[in-house]
Scaffold this active site. Structure first.
Site, short mmCIF file in Angstrom:
data_model
loop_
_atom_site.label_atom_id
_atom_site.label_comp_id
_atom_site.label_asym_id
_atom_site.label_seq_id
_atom_site.Cartn_x
_atom_site.Cartn_y
_atom_site.Cartn_z
N GLY A 1 -8.79 4.29 7.26
CA GLY A 1 -8.54 5.72 7.36
C GLY A 1 -7.07 6.07 7.55
CG ASP B 1 -5.12 2.35 1.01
OD1 ASP B 1 -6.10 1.57 0.98
OD2 ASP B 1 -4.00 2.02 1.44
CG ASP C 1 -6.08 -2.73 3.61
OD1 ASP C 1 -4.99 -2.40 4.11
OD2 ASP C 1 -6.78 -1.97 2.90
N GLY C 2 -4.58 -4.00 6.72
CA GLY C 2 -4.44 -3.27 7.96
C GLY C 2 -3.66 -4.04 9.01
N GLY C 3 -2.50 -3.50 9.38
CA GLY C 3 -1.70 -4.12 10.42
C GLY C 3 -1.02 -5.41 10.02
N GLY D 1 1.27 -1.75 4.25
CA GLY D 1 1.77 -0.41 4.02
C GLY D 1 3.01 -0.13 4.85
CB SER D 2 3.46 0.94 8.35
OG SER D 2 2.56 0.01 8.90
CG MET E 1 -8.39 7.23 2.52
SD MET E 1 -7.38 7.44 3.99
CE MET E 1 -6.58 5.84 4.06
CG HIS F 1 -9.36 0.01 0.00
ND1 HIS F 1 -8.74 -0.12 1.23
CD2 HIS F 1 -10.69 -0.06 0.26
CE1 HIS F 1 -9.65 -0.25 2.17
NE2 HIS F 1 -10.84 -0.20 1.61
CB SER G 1 -0.89 0.01 1.23
OG SER G 1 -1.42 1.31 1.43
CG MET H 1 -11.43 -2.75 5.68
SD MET H 1 -9.92 -2.40 4.74
CE MET H 1 -8.96 -1.43 5.93
N GLY I 1 -2.84 4.43 7.99
CA GLY I 1 -1.86 3.36 8.04
C GLY I 1 -1.29 3.23 9.44
N GLY I 2 -0.57 2.15 9.66
CA GLY I 2 0.17 2.00 10.90
C GLY I 2 -0.63 1.59 12.12
CG HIS J 1 -4.07 -1.75 -1.27
ND1 HIS J 1 -5.18 -2.51 -1.54
CD2 HIS J 1 -4.43 -0.90 -0.27
CE1 HIS J 1 -6.17 -2.16 -0.73
NE2 HIS J 1 -5.73 -1.18 0.05
CG MET K 1 -11.21 3.08 2.42
SD MET K 1 -9.63 3.18 3.29
CE MET K 1 -8.53 3.39 1.89
C1 DX5 Z 1 -6.17 1.74 5.84
C2 DX5 Z 1 -5.78 1.38 4.43
C3 DX5 Z 1 -4.68 0.42 4.37
C4 DX5 Z 1 -3.39 0.93 4.97
C5 DX5 Z 1 -2.66 -0.23 5.54
O1 DX5 Z 1 -7.27 2.57 5.80
O2 DX5 Z 1 -6.88 0.82 3.74
O3 DX5 Z 1 -4.46 -0.06 3.05
O4 DX5 Z 1 -2.56 1.56 4.04
O5 DX5 Z 1 -1.57 0.29 6.22
P1 DX5 Z 1 -0.78 -0.62 7.28
O6 DX5 Z 1 -0.26 -1.80 6.55
O7 DX5 Z 1 0.28 0.30 7.76
O8 DX5 Z 1 -1.77 -1.00 8.36
ZN ZN Z 2 -6.52 -0.25 1.79
#
Ligand code: DX5
Ligand code: ZN
Length: 237
Positions: free
Chosen positions: A153, A47, A186-188, A208-209, A49, A78, A21, A148, A155-156, A45, A80
């Protein structure tokens, strides 16, 4: 939480893949960041928003279009956003290959139809507290279900393991119906949390992170994929 067990078999075309991401990449050097991870993946990916469906703003079609000039990676977009109907065509025109809309925004059947007409690969996402039952009616008409593992909303954030039973329900329902469904989380996600996600039946891992926040993003992406492959080896879902 115990790992769910199953006797069903993962569909052969449900390849395990990491989708980095770019939300955690340096937005001033996005094409450079994409070039770093490209040898280790075939999906990216993106994102999107809108500051309304989620309390943050990120990128729109112009950024997708600019990135499209620099890579052939599959753009897993994605959305959102509260009003995806208005933006699906601009994202398709900008170079998105697949779009994922949230089931929480409603009008799901119409949005799926619109994505099909546009030639987009079709994804449907659910927030951590949205139950399997909200996704179930659509499993046969989408290509990807995104569960999810954080509230979207930012990352991290920390991986929410309580989502894993829903991932298992989606995979089992898809297998029972003979569907070749991508199940994305997706996420963490990192090299540790991916283990439980893979064992629960997910096959696309957004990170992502844990990719762009590391000194070596390519090695980080490869490490996450290695951990996922190791997790399902001898324990296919
Ligand atoms: C969160 C996003 C994710 C995000 C994941 O709203 O949809 O795609 O970038 O980031 P990490 O991997 O850092 O949780
Ligand atoms: Zn995402």
């Amino acid at each position: 939480m115990a790992n769910p067990t199953t006797t069903t078999t993962q569909m052969p075309d449900q390849a395990l893949r990491v989708a980095p991401s770019i939300l955690s990449a340096d937005f001033g050097r996005l094409s450079h960041a994409v070039g770093l991870v490209a040898p280790g993946t075939d999906w990216l990916h993106l994102d999107v928003m809108d500051g309304h469906f989620v309390p943050n703003l990120s990128i729109g079609p112009p950024v997708v279009s600019s990135l499209r000039e620099h890579t052939d990676l599959f753009f897993d977009t994605h959305l959102m956003i509260t009003d995806p109907a208005r933006y699906l065509e601009p994202f398709r025109d900008a170079g998105s290959d697949g779009c994922t809309v949230h089931v929480e925004v409603g009008e799901t059947e119409a949005l799926v139809g619109q994505m099909r007409e546009l030639g987009l690969r079709v994804g449907l996402a659910a927030n951590p507290d949205t139950p399997f039952e909200a996704l179930a009616p659509y499993l046969g008409i989408v290509d990807l279900v995104l569960c999810m593992t954080v509230f979207p909303g930012f990352g991290g954030q920390s991986f929410i393991a309580e989502v894993m039973p829903k991932v298992r329900q989606v995979r089992d329902a898809a297998n029972a119906a003979g569907l070749s469904l991508d199940v994305e989380v997706d996420g963490g996600l990192d090299e540790h949390t991916v283990v439980e996600a893979a064992r629960s039946g997910a096959n696309v891992f957004v990170a992502g992170s844990a990719v762009f926040g590391r000194a070596d993003p390519l090695e980080a992406a490869r490490g996450i994929l290695r951990a996922a492959v190791g997790a399902v080896a001898g324990n296919p879902s």
